[in-house]
Scaffold this active site. Structure first.
Site, short mmCIF file in Angstrom:
data_model
loop_
_atom_site.label_atom_id
_atom_site.label_comp_id
_atom_site.label_asym_id
_atom_site.label_seq_id
_atom_site.Cartn_x
_atom_site.Cartn_y
_atom_site.Cartn_z
CG ASP A 42 -5.71 0.27 0.12
OD1 ASP A 42 -6.68 0.15 -0.64
OD2 ASP A 42 -5.77 0.03 1.34
CG ASP A 75 -1.74 -1.26 1.34
OD1 ASP A 75 -1.28 -2.33 0.91
OD2 ASP A 75 -2.85 -1.18 1.89
CG HIS A 105 -2.83 4.44 1.96
ND1 HIS A 105 -4.15 4.54 1.55
CD2 HIS A 105 -2.73 3.26 2.64
CE1 HIS A 105 -4.82 3.47 1.97
NE2 HIS A 105 -3.98 2.67 2.61
CG HIS A 142 -5.95 -4.42 -1.02
ND1 HIS A 142 -4.78 -3.68 -0.91
CD2 HIS A 142 -6.78 -3.95 -0.05
CE1 HIS A 142 -4.90 -2.81 0.08
NE2 HIS A 142 -6.09 -2.96 0.63
CG ASN A 179 -9.72 -1.27 1.51
OD1 ASN A 179 -8.54 -1.52 1.31
ND2 ASN A 179 -10.13 -0.57 2.56
CG HIS A 180 -8.42 3.03 1.04
ND1 HIS A 180 -8.90 4.09 1.78
CD2 HIS A 180 -8.05 2.09 1.94
CE1 HIS A 180 -8.81 3.81 3.08
NE2 HIS A 180 -8.30 2.59 3.20
#
Length: 399
Positions: A112, A74, A76, A252, A147-148
């Site tokens: 993500d 991830d 982000h 993920h 999921n993001h």
């Protein structure tokens, strides 16, 4: 011009594009060996690796013979940490030119990229640029959605950073005023955004996160870009939620037996079509629940990422059994997941049948040291620095 792409209509996923090759032919070179009188002695031919073959749209099954696979967790929205991870992996130049240095290697990012940071679109842009460069060298870059990504397509912006809203505003203005083709626009954004962010920081009109008018503008821009059929939703739709490369499966959260029974290509296609359809709320397309919603969906599942102290012995045995059943069903030796930050760094569990690669490297999460999983000939090891690439680390082998 670019803002109209995939925004107003659903582009069908044609069966003709179901299978495609990143490289069409194997390259070869021939050397002629001569004696002192220029008489031919023998001819030697050296051949590069066989082409990477991708099946599915989005990509679902990948054959990458002889390639080193590098997995990054991830990100982000932290471009600085993303670059550090890619440099550690040996696929990104360290001179600031954002050049692919991975040769024929395969890079896989575990999702993500969105939320918690201010350079989300810039990271997407960088990875798209690297993929284009990698293909020219016989390599490839793949992303799986997390999921993001699905949350943002659903319009759930709870975890978006104030700087992320600013980037959406700037990006929407940028693509609306550009006459270039989409790929040129998108791959160039990583450089354009840096300049715009610098100008915004220097501006006396920049009031920070409490500028409500600016924030409202950012929310509207984000909604336009990421709603189903939006130009960035369409960009995300190019990527799967589960990807099998050689003998390894990447997703993920975590793949379960009922996901495999549903069909990996079917699941990827359902998510992709949902992201691309601007009339999702009014059409017969259903939200792909099995992949994107619920604690046991592909992008939300944390079953394989829970630490041992949280599990009773019998529970751990059950999890191990589920993992083994899943891997057998999909024909894989091991699985690689992100989603759950690992405070001890990249690690494996259940006889190294599962690797957890989310180390929380983003400054919006744990701001931890980037780490990368390297897979060569079914042997996996963790790379924590550029020096590690040239040293013999303990590796887990799969037979």
């Amino acid at each position: 011009m670019a803002s109209s792409l995939c925004m107003n209509s659903l582009v069908p996923l044609s069966s003709s594009s179901h299978s495609r090759n990143f490289t069409q032919t194997s390259l070869s070179s021939t050397s002629l060996i001569l004696d002192n009188n220029n008489n031919s002695l023998r001819t030697t031919t050296s051949t590069t690796l066989k082409p990477i073959v991708v099946v599915g749209n989005p990509p679902t099954f990948v054959s990458a013979p002889g390639r080193t696979i590098l997995a990054v967790g991830d990100l982000h929205g932290d471009l600085k940490q993303a670059r550090s991870a890619l440099e550690i992996a040996g696929v990104l130049s360290s001179d600031g030119q954002d050049l692919w240095t991975g040769g024929e290697n395969v890079l896989i990012q575990l999702g993500d990229i969105l939320d918690r940071g201010e350079d989300e679109i810039a990271i997407l842009s960088l990875l798209r640029s690297l993929n284009k460069q990698a293909k020219a060298k016989g390599g490839a870059v793949f992303q799986v959605n997390g999921n993001h990504e699905t949350m943002n397509v659903e319009g759930d912006f709870r975890y978006a950073d104030s700087g992320g809203f600013d980037e959406c505003s700037d990006f929407l203005e940028y693509i609306s005023s550009s006459e270039d083709d989409w790929e040129t626009i998108f791959t160039g954004w990583v450089d354009v955004s840096a300049k715009l962010k610098e100008d915004r920081t220097m501006s006396t009109n920049h009031w920070g996160p409490w500028n409500l008018v600016k924030r409202q503008k950012g929310v509207i821009a984000r909604s336009i870009l990421f709603r189903p059929g939006g130009i960035l939703a369409c960009e995300l739709s190019r990527h799967p939620v589960v990807l099998k490369v050689n003998d390894w499966v990447f997703c993920h959260g975590g793949l379960l037996p009922h996901h495999v029974a549903h069909g990996l290509e079917r699941m990827n296609k359902e998510v992709s079509e949902w992201m691309r359809d601007p009339n999702t709320n009014d059409s017969t397309l259903q939200l792909p629940f099995i992949a994107t919603r619920g604690y046991d969906s592909v992008v939300w599942n944390r079953l394989y990422s829970r630490d041992s102290p949280d599990l009773m012995d019998y529970e751990a045995e059950q999890v191990s059994s589920i993992l083994e059943e899943t891997l057998q069903a999909v024909g894989a030796k091991a699985m690689v997941v992100g989603h759950t930050p690992q405070t001890i760094g990249v690690n494996c569990k259940y006889n190294c049948s599962i690797w957890r690669v989310d180390v929380g490297m983003s400054s919006g999460v744990l701001n931890s040291r980037p780490e990368v999983l390297e897979i060569i000939d079914n042997k996996a090891r963790v790379i924590r620095s550029e020096r590690d690439r040239y040293s013999e680390l303990q590796a887990a082998a799969y037979t």
